[in-house]
Scaffold this active site. Structure first.
Site, PDB file in Angstrom:
ATOM      1  N   GLN A  11      29.768 -13.178  -4.988  1.00 28.52           N
ATOM      2  CA  GLN A  11      30.375 -14.492  -5.207  1.00 28.52           C
ATOM      3  C   GLN A  11      30.918 -15.089  -3.910  1.00 28.52           C
ATOM      4  OE1 GLN A  11      33.743 -14.450  -7.903  1.00 28.52           O
ATOM      5  NE2 GLN A  11      34.328 -12.373  -7.342  1.00 28.52           N
ATOM      6  N   ASP A  49      23.892   4.103   3.516  1.00 29.63           N
ATOM      7  CA  ASP A  49      23.056   4.793   4.505  1.00 29.63           C
ATOM      8  C   ASP A  49      23.359   4.242   5.900  1.00 29.63           C
ATOM      9  OD1 ASP A  49      21.123   5.839   6.154  1.00 29.63           O
ATOM     10  OD2 ASP A  49      19.421   5.255   4.904  1.00 29.63           O
ATOM     11  N   ALA A  70      31.107  -4.995  -0.783  1.00 29.97           N
ATOM     12  CA  ALA A  70      32.092  -3.952  -1.065  1.00 29.97           C
ATOM     13  C   ALA A  70      31.751  -3.278  -2.384  1.00 29.97           C
ATOM     14  CB  ALA A  70      33.502  -4.530  -1.128  1.00 29.97           C
ATOM     15  N   TYR A 109      36.093  -8.423   5.096  1.00 32.65           N
ATOM     16  CA  TYR A 109      37.068  -8.759   4.054  1.00 32.65           C
ATOM     17  C   TYR A 109      37.682  -7.496   3.461  1.00 32.65           C
ATOM     18  CZ  TYR A 109      34.846 -13.310   4.355  1.00 32.65           C
ATOM     19  OH  TYR A 109      34.359 -14.497   4.821  1.00 32.65           O
ATOM     20  N   ASP A 112      44.271  -6.941  -1.248  1.00 33.31           N
ATOM     21  CA  ASP A 112      45.693  -6.709  -1.524  1.00 33.31           C
ATOM     22  C   ASP A 112      45.937  -5.295  -2.040  1.00 33.31           C
ATOM     23  OD1 ASP A 112      44.199  -7.434  -3.818  1.00 33.31           O
ATOM     24  OD2 ASP A 112      45.991  -8.046  -4.903  1.00 33.31           O
ATOM     25  N   TYR A 135      40.013   2.879  -4.910  1.00 31.83           N
ATOM     26  CA  TYR A 135      39.490   1.643  -4.337  1.00 31.83           C
ATOM     27  C   TYR A 135      40.353   1.185  -3.158  1.00 31.83           C
ATOM     28  CZ  TYR A 135      38.671  -3.386  -3.871  1.00 31.83           C
ATOM     29  OH  TYR A 135      38.423  -4.637  -3.368  1.00 31.83           O
ATOM     30  N   LYS A 139      39.255   0.934   0.856  1.00 31.47           N
ATOM     31  CA  LYS A 139      39.323  -0.327   1.590  1.00 31.47           C
ATOM     32  C   LYS A 139      40.223  -0.200   2.817  1.00 31.47           C
ATOM     33  CE  LYS A 139      37.735  -3.796   0.769  1.00 31.47           C
ATOM     34  NZ  LYS A 139      36.460  -4.384   1.280  1.00 31.47           N
ATOM     35  N   TRP A 160      42.487 -11.254  -5.858  1.00 31.81           N
ATOM     36  CA  TRP A 160      42.254 -11.908  -7.144  1.00 31.81           C
ATOM     37  C   TRP A 160      41.143 -12.957  -7.014  1.00 31.81           C
ATOM     38  CZ3 TRP A 160      47.070 -12.706 -10.730  1.00 31.81           C
ATOM     39  CH2 TRP A 160      47.832 -11.533 -10.757  1.00 31.81           C
TER      40      TRP A 160
END
Length: 304
Positions: A11, A49, A70, A109, A112, A135, A139, A160
């Site tokens: 998105q 990979d 991600a 990117y 939070d 998660y 990150k 969000w």
């Protein structure tokens, strides 16, 4: 300028195409690079990979790499930590190493979820991260790997994320509103809903400022920045705003009930408070982030 978007089918990646095309030649890759994209033909890359990542970046040789890919299945990550770490933690480090070797800049990117959510004031970039889920931990590992590579980079933390494409809370609420007469939504998690197009347009705005001297610009401004809508709400408040818009159009909407997180248990812990402070990004890049309410109105108007 040649810009490579990793995760061009997501998105945010899809919106990046629209926003970055005026700035240069855009090449894109999906998670495993399948299907058509806007602009150049997609580049094949498997984010799990490292050799595939290296090959793709050496083939394209971009000046700017934007990593919008991600592993975002927050609950599934609790059961697939190795896969989540490969995509969220290791892959960004490989990209950053290759970016440095190619004298390119990496824009990556993050989220939070790197914070534990026990705070009560919007988190700043200098606040110590302490993720409470697999998660979030993967990150954070990706952030650290990008910084450790020592090249030019921007790490843009957002939160969000929603929009008119993909899978997100906004689209889920609209679908459920048409299917049910009663919705129960968590009211004790606080954050800032952020439109995917806002993320893309802000990224494009930053890149456009670099055009006169990309190397010097990104060398000067490398680091972590928070990029969300301003203000905050709860998931229940976000749902209420969506349903109110539908009701204003004469559409029958379900009854909305506020519930605590304990009434909707999930495998992964969520930060109870994950509002991010945008002051650094606004000051450095002379940008103003809209409120989440005004951004949502733009989404709804765009959809209409």
């Amino acid at each position: 300028m040649k810009i490579l978007i990793i995760g061009g089918h997501g998105q945010v990646g899809w919106e990046l195409h629209r926003s970055l095309l005026p700035l240069g030649r855009v090449v894109a890759s999906g998670h495993r690079a399948t299907g058509p994209v806007i602009g150049q033909a997609p580049v094949a890359v498997d984010l799990a990979d490292p050799d595939s990542i290296r090959h793709a970046l050496r083939e394209v040789r971009p000046e700017i790499i934007v990593n919008a890919a991600a592993y975002t299945a927050v609950d599934q990550a609790e059961h697939e930590p190795e896969q989540a770490m490969a995509i969220n933690g290791i892959a960004p480090g490989i990209m950053a190493e290759q970016a440095r070797a190619l004298n390119a800049t990496l824009i990556h990117y993050s989220t939070d979820y790197v914070f534990d959510g026990t705070g009560t004031q919007p988190y700043r970039e200098t606040d110590a991260p302490d993720p409470c889920s697999v998660y979030g931990k993967t990150k954070l590992a990706g952030e650290q790997a990008v910084a450790a590579a020592g090249g030019r980079h921007l790490i843009l933390r957002t939160a969000w994320v929603y929009g008119n494409r993909g899978k997100n809370f906004f689209l889920t609420m609209k679908r459920l509103a048409a299917e049910r007469d009663h919705l129960r939504v968590v009211n004790d998690q606080t954050g800032a809903p952020t439109w995917s197009r806002l993320i893309a347009q802000t990224t494009a705005g930053i890149i456009s400022q670099s055009l006169a001297d990309p190397t010097g610009f990104f060398a000067q401004h490398s680091g972590i920045y928070h990029l969300t809508s301003n203000g905050h709400t709860t998931w229940h408040g976000f749902a209420r705003a969506i349903l109110d818009h539908l009701a204003a159009q004469g559409i029958a909407v379900p009854r909305l009930e506020a519930i605590p997180t304990t009434d909707y248990p999930l495998p992964a812990a969520r930060p109870a408070y994950s509002v991010l402070n945008n002051a650094k990004l606004e000051s450095v890049f002379k940008l103003t982030m809209p409120s989440w309410e005004s951004a949502l109105q733009l989404v709804l108007q765009n959809e209409a």
